[in-house]
Scaffold this motif. Structure first.
Motif, short mmCIF file in Angstrom:
data_model
loop_
_atom_site.label_atom_id
_atom_site.label_comp_id
_atom_site.label_asym_id
_atom_site.label_seq_id
_atom_site.Cartn_x
_atom_site.Cartn_y
_atom_site.Cartn_z
N ASP A 98 40.10 -72.51 45.81
CA ASP A 98 41.05 -73.59 45.60
C ASP A 98 40.82 -74.28 44.26
OD1 ASP A 98 38.72 -74.89 46.16
OD2 ASP A 98 39.52 -76.19 47.73
N VAL A 99 39.99 -73.63 43.40
CA VAL A 99 39.83 -74.05 42.02
C VAL A 99 39.86 -72.79 41.16
CG1 VAL A 99 38.51 -76.15 42.49
CG2 VAL A 99 37.30 -73.97 42.22
N VAL A 100 40.18 -72.96 39.88
CA VAL A 100 40.26 -71.81 38.98
C VAL A 100 38.98 -71.73 38.16
CG1 VAL A 100 41.53 -70.75 37.08
CG2 VAL A 100 42.76 -72.07 38.82
N PRO A 101 38.21 -70.64 38.28
CA PRO A 101 36.99 -70.49 37.47
C PRO A 101 37.34 -70.06 36.05
CG PRO A 101 37.28 -68.58 38.87
CD PRO A 101 38.41 -69.51 39.21
N SER A 102 37.87 -70.99 35.28
CA SER A 102 38.42 -70.69 33.96
C SER A 102 37.38 -70.15 32.98
CB SER A 102 39.06 -71.93 33.36
OG SER A 102 40.04 -72.47 34.23
N HIS A 103 36.17 -70.71 33.02
CA HIS A 103 35.15 -70.32 32.06
C HIS A 103 33.78 -70.74 32.59
CE1 HIS A 103 34.99 -74.58 31.08
NE2 HIS A 103 36.29 -74.56 30.89
N GLY A 104 32.74 -70.22 31.97
CA GLY A 104 31.40 -70.58 32.36
C GLY A 104 31.01 -71.96 31.85
N PHE A 105 30.00 -72.54 32.47
CA PHE A 105 29.50 -73.85 32.04
C PHE A 105 28.12 -74.09 32.62
CE2 PHE A 105 32.21 -74.39 35.80
CZ PHE A 105 31.37 -75.08 36.67
N TRP A 106 27.39 -75.00 31.97
CA TRP A 106 26.05 -75.42 32.39
C TRP A 106 26.07 -76.92 32.61
CZ3 TRP A 106 21.29 -72.32 31.67
CH2 TRP A 106 21.56 -70.96 31.35
N ILE A 107 25.59 -77.37 33.76
CA ILE A 107 25.49 -78.80 34.04
C ILE A 107 24.00 -79.17 34.05
CG2 ILE A 107 26.05 -80.68 35.62
CD1 ILE A 107 28.18 -78.90 36.87
N PHE A 108 23.63 -80.11 33.21
CA PHE A 108 22.25 -80.59 33.14
C PHE A 108 22.16 -81.95 33.80
CE2 PHE A 108 22.64 -77.50 29.81
CZ PHE A 108 21.43 -76.83 29.81
N ASP A 109 21.40 -82.01 34.91
CA ASP A 109 21.29 -83.22 35.70
C ASP A 109 22.70 -83.73 36.01
OD1 ASP A 109 18.47 -83.14 35.76
OD2 ASP A 109 18.39 -83.97 33.75
N GLU A 110 22.97 -85.00 35.76
CA GLU A 110 24.30 -85.55 36.02
C GLU A 110 24.94 -86.10 34.76
OE1 GLU A 110 25.61 -85.20 38.95
OE2 GLU A 110 23.77 -84.42 39.85
N ASP A 111 24.33 -85.79 33.60
CA ASP A 111 24.80 -86.48 32.39
C ASP A 111 25.20 -85.58 31.24
OD1 ASP A 111 22.33 -85.53 31.68
OD2 ASP A 111 21.40 -87.51 31.45
N ARG A 112 25.24 -84.25 31.45
CA ARG A 112 25.63 -83.39 30.34
C ARG A 112 26.18 -82.07 30.85
NH1 ARG A 112 21.98 -82.46 25.06
NH2 ARG A 112 21.61 -84.63 25.61
N VAL A 113 27.26 -81.61 30.22
CA VAL A 113 27.83 -80.30 30.51
C VAL A 113 27.98 -79.56 29.19
CG1 VAL A 113 29.84 -79.02 31.32
CG2 VAL A 113 29.07 -81.03 32.57
N LEU A 114 27.53 -78.31 29.14
CA LEU A 114 27.73 -77.46 27.98
C LEU A 114 28.73 -76.37 28.32
CD1 LEU A 114 24.14 -76.94 26.49
CD2 LEU A 114 25.85 -78.66 25.90
N PRO B 92 34.80 -83.36 36.86
CA PRO B 92 35.51 -82.15 37.32
C PRO B 92 34.61 -80.93 37.37
CG PRO B 92 36.82 -83.34 35.70
CD PRO B 92 35.46 -83.95 35.68
N TYR B 93 33.66 -80.83 36.46
CA TYR B 93 32.75 -79.68 36.47
C TYR B 93 31.85 -79.70 37.70
CZ TYR B 93 34.24 -78.27 31.84
OH TYR B 93 35.00 -77.82 30.79
N ARG B 94 31.39 -80.88 38.08
CA ARG B 94 30.58 -80.98 39.30
C ARG B 94 31.41 -80.57 40.51
NH1 ARG B 94 28.89 -86.33 37.59
NH2 ARG B 94 29.95 -87.14 39.44
N GLN B 95 32.68 -80.99 40.55
CA GLN B 95 33.53 -80.65 41.68
C GLN B 95 33.79 -79.14 41.73
OE1 GLN B 95 37.10 -83.03 41.55
NE2 GLN B 95 35.96 -84.92 41.17
N VAL B 96 34.08 -78.56 40.57
CA VAL B 96 34.35 -77.11 40.54
C VAL B 96 33.11 -76.34 40.97
CG1 VAL B 96 34.78 -75.16 38.99
CG2 VAL B 96 36.19 -77.22 38.82
N PHE B 97 31.95 -76.74 40.48
CA PHE B 97 30.73 -76.03 40.85
C PHE B 97 30.50 -76.11 42.36
CE2 PHE B 97 26.29 -75.23 41.57
CZ PHE B 97 25.99 -74.20 40.68
N THR B 98 30.70 -77.28 42.92
CA THR B 98 30.49 -77.47 44.36
C THR B 98 31.42 -76.57 45.16
OG1 THR B 98 29.74 -79.75 44.08
CG2 THR B 98 30.57 -79.13 46.25
N LYS B 99 32.68 -76.51 44.77
CA LYS B 99 33.65 -75.70 45.51
C LYS B 99 33.38 -74.21 45.36
CE LYS B 99 37.37 -79.11 45.58
NZ LYS B 99 38.79 -79.41 45.28
#
Length: 283
Positions: free
Chosen positions: A213-229, A247-254
């Protein structure tokens, strides 16, 4: 000067313009705001990042409350740090890998989703060699391939440490993507299968037939709760604004909820290996 610092200096220039238009000296403005004069200097010269409240107070004190929207827009641009690969890799890919390793070691929790290639933390040396070589050729950066591969392998030492805690999601097509010769890819999927067995690592494989129910458009890295690359073809984006990270936290969770783990994940890896070696699945 980094892209982030350039944007901060630009914001400082705009603050100085507002003060100058009002005819206020830095000391007088500081008195109006109840600040130390050094803060005025640091903000105007891009040595300190203004908070939202700082910008609102500055506009009011300069008698230009309508300017705050433009200032806030400039500040938001600071939250997305855009750094071209050509600039980042000017000193060699090895230096960039070392810097990334420092970022990983400083984190408590790392969440990774990759849709096109195996994450660096799980790469074999030979697979890494091909991936890094692609980048060097694409961006015409210094060829320090051997040093870069060694630096990437050193990053993997965190997998044996209690922190950071790593959660890795890999989209199934990554297991079949021919970014290197088949024999190198076979060794790589074997490494992933072995890594799945590690109790400390949380590795999930996202099946291509999973209902999303989300689109995995591209890769990403989440560091703790304060940075996304986020890595694009031409640049790396560093997101630090809470609204951009959410939104990145939500996509990762789903995605994590529908990913397969353990034995089920290993089955997908085994299928990919059979496809690479042209062996029957029950061979």
């Amino acid at each position: 000067m980094t892209d982030y610092q350039t944007a901060r200096v630009s914001l400082g220039v705009r603050l100085r313009e507002l003060r100058a238009d009002t005819g206020l000296s830095g000391r007088t403005l500081a008195q109006r705001l109840g600040w130390h004069p050094s803060k005025i200097s640091k903000l105007e010269n891009g040595k300190q990042t203004a908070t939202v409240d700082d910008l609102r107070a500055w506009s009011e004190a300069c008698g230009q409350p309508g300017a705050v929207d433009g200032l806030l827009a400039q500040r938001r641009s600071l939250e997305t740090h855009y750094a071209s690969w050509r600039r980042q890799l000017a000193g060699g890919t090895g230096a960039r890998q070392a810097a990334f390793g420092d970022l990983e070691r400083g984190a408590r929790r790392i969440r990774v989703f990759e849709a096109a290639c195996v994450p660096g933390l799980l790469q074999t040396a030979e697979y890494a060699r091909y991936i890094i070589r692609h980048g060097i050729r694409l961006h015409s950066t210094p060829d320090d391939l051997d040093n870069a591969v060694r630096a990437r392998m050193r990053r993997q030492s965190i997998l044996n440490e209690p922190h950071p805690i790593c959660h890795i999601l890999i989209w199934e097509p990554v297991l079949r993507m021919r970014l290197c010769p088949a024999d190198v890819m076979v060794e790589q999927v074997d490494r992933i299968a072995e890594s799945i067995k590690r109790s400390r690592l949380d590795i999930g494989i996202l099946p291509t037939d999973a209902e999303l129910d989300v689109v995995p458009s591209h890769g990403f890295w989440i560091f703790d709760e304060d940075r996304v690359l986020v890595e694009t073809v031409s640049a790396e984006l560093c997101l630090t604004d809470r609204d951009a990270i959410a939104p990145y936290r939500q996509v990762f969770t789903k995605l994590s909820r529908v990913a397969l783990r353990g034995v089920a994940a290993q089955r997908l890896v085994v299928r990919a290996r059979h496809a690479l070696t042209n062996d029957p699945e029950d061979g």
